[in-house]
Design an enzyme around this catalytic site. Sequence first.
Site, mmCIF file in Angstrom:
data_model
loop_
_atom_site.group_PDB
_atom_site.id
_atom_site.type_symbol
_atom_site.label_atom_id
_atom_site.label_comp_id
_atom_site.label_asym_id
_atom_site.label_seq_id
_atom_site.Cartn_x
_atom_site.Cartn_y
_atom_site.Cartn_z
ATOM 1 N N SER A 13 0.909 -1.099 -0.037
ATOM 2 C CA SER A 13 -0.085 0.063 0.037
ATOM 3 C C SER A 13 0.957 1.314 0.018
ATOM 4 C CB SER A 13 -0.942 0.169 1.105
ATOM 5 O OG SER A 13 -0.219 0.007 2.459
ATOM 6 N N ASP A 186 -0.004 7.395 10.108
ATOM 7 C CA ASP A 186 -0.818 6.583 11.028
ATOM 8 C C ASP A 186 0.398 5.562 11.819
ATOM 9 O OD1 ASP A 186 0.001 4.870 8.942
ATOM 10 O OD2 ASP A 186 -1.821 3.913 8.534
ATOM 11 N N HIS A 189 2.103 3.997 7.258
ATOM 12 C CA HIS A 189 2.232 4.726 5.970
ATOM 13 C C HIS A 189 2.750 6.132 6.081
ATOM 14 C CE1 HIS A 189 -1.186 1.574 5.817
ATOM 15 N NE2 HIS A 189 -0.704 1.588 4.607
HETATM 16 C C1 LIG Z 1 -4.580 7.654 15.668
HETATM 17 C C2 LIG Z 1 -3.548 7.498 14.666
HETATM 18 C C3 LIG Z 1 -3.541 8.645 13.872
HETATM 19 C C4 LIG Z 1 -4.330 8.663 12.724
HETATM 20 C C5 LIG Z 1 -4.022 9.144 11.482
HETATM 21 C C6 LIG Z 1 -4.772 9.081 10.204
HETATM 22 C C7 LIG Z 1 -4.204 9.005 9.064
HETATM 23 C C8 LIG Z 1 -4.730 7.508 8.497
HETATM 24 C C9 LIG Z 1 -4.237 7.195 7.256
HETATM 25 C C10 LIG Z 1 -4.009 5.805 6.658
HETATM 26 C C11 LIG Z 1 -4.072 5.600 5.445
HETATM 27 C C12 LIG Z 1 -3.597 4.561 4.982
HETATM 28 C C13 LIG Z 1 -4.454 3.779 4.226
HETATM 29 C C14 LIG Z 1 -4.092 2.377 3.441
HETATM 30 C C15 LIG Z 1 -4.696 1.343 4.248
HETATM 31 C C16 LIG Z 1 -4.193 -0.046 3.787
HETATM 32 O O1 LIG Z 1 -2.916 -0.603 4.289
HETATM 33 C C17 LIG Z 1 -2.947 -1.787 4.023
HETATM 34 C C18 LIG Z 1 -1.633 -2.431 4.822
HETATM 35 C C19 LIG Z 1 -1.946 -2.332 6.496
HETATM 36 O O2 LIG Z 1 -2.920 -3.403 6.795
HETATM 37 P P1 LIG Z 1 -3.204 -3.801 8.343
HETATM 38 O O3 LIG Z 1 -2.242 -4.414 8.681
HETATM 39 O O4 LIG Z 1 -4.398 -4.786 8.039
HETATM 40 O O5 LIG Z 1 -3.672 -2.573 8.763
HETATM 41 O O6 LIG Z 1 -0.510 -1.750 4.520
HETATM 42 C C20 LIG Z 1 0.252 -1.956 3.657
HETATM 43 C C21 LIG Z 1 1.518 -1.672 3.951
HETATM 44 O O7 LIG Z 1 -0.154 -2.717 2.751
#
Ligand SMILES: CCCCCCCCCCCCCCCCOC[C@H](COP(=O)(O)O)OC(C)=O
Length: 241
Positions: A13, A186, A189
């Site tokens: 991601s 987060d 990422h």
């Molecule tokens: C309280 C914490 C601060 C919040 C900050 C808010 C910002 C959040 C933005 C997150 C954006 C990321 C979106 C992509 C999600 C997809 O990620 C897939 C995996 C992670 O999977 P998992 O282990 O199930 O969480 O990540 C990757 C590297 O592929």
Amino acid sequence: MISYPRVLLFGDSITELAFETNGWGATLANKLVRKCDVLNRGLSGYNTRLAKPILPKLIPDSASAAEIAAVTIFFGANDSSIREQNPQKHVPLEEYTENLRSMVQYLKSVNIKEEKIALIAPPPIHEPTLEKHCLTNGFKLNRLNAVTGTYARACAQVGDEYGADVVDLWTLMQEGGSDYAVYLKDGLHLSEEGNQFLESKLWPLLEKKLGALPFILPYWNDVDNNNPESSLFQSITEKKD
Ligand SMILES: CCCCCCCCCCCCCCCCOC[C@H](COP(=O)(O)O)OC(C)=O
């Protein structure tokens, strides 16, 4: 057909998100405009176990590999998840290392030389931020910074073994004890600063390989307006469809 050299960004991601506004891939694509196509092949949630069989589908043979000017392989953020908390994404360290080796070997088998390959090691985990994010979504902290560090070192080692470029984000972002939390939105990422950081480390490597590539099609002012075709295609070797 006019064909542009290709830069393939292959990863999870953190690669899929690379074309967001000010994302590392978008910035590279902008720097390479009129020279290369930058292809985003980021797959959210994927680890090296899933990625390994996909690579030959993206570059099936030496003919398609001939168009590849550079490849980034950027996995480890999912592989290094804690097995108990994230069993679907976790890949044991030895298997991760072997999967990266297999991907590099595959690229070499289709004549993509190591100079065209850059391995990107996962960024550090900011545990307090990631934990909050996990708890908000109803699960426990699923990655540890020290564990991701072992995967980053393995990735860097594979790059060194093959003489490929390495951007070891885990190490670079923590150098000098810097507050790396700013690089992560987060805890996992890349934030805007993180995207900028990665691009600033990757671009010098890519510029060495790609900076000298010619512009595809001439500057508009160099085209003979009365007889465009005589000057438009002078520097292009056209490929038959
Ligand atoms: C309280 C914490 C601060 C919040 C900050 C808010 C910002 C959040 C933005 C997150 C954006 C990321 C979106 C992509 C999600 C997809 O990620 C897939 C995996 C992670 O999977 P998992 O282990 O199930 O969480 O990540 C990757 C590297 O592929």
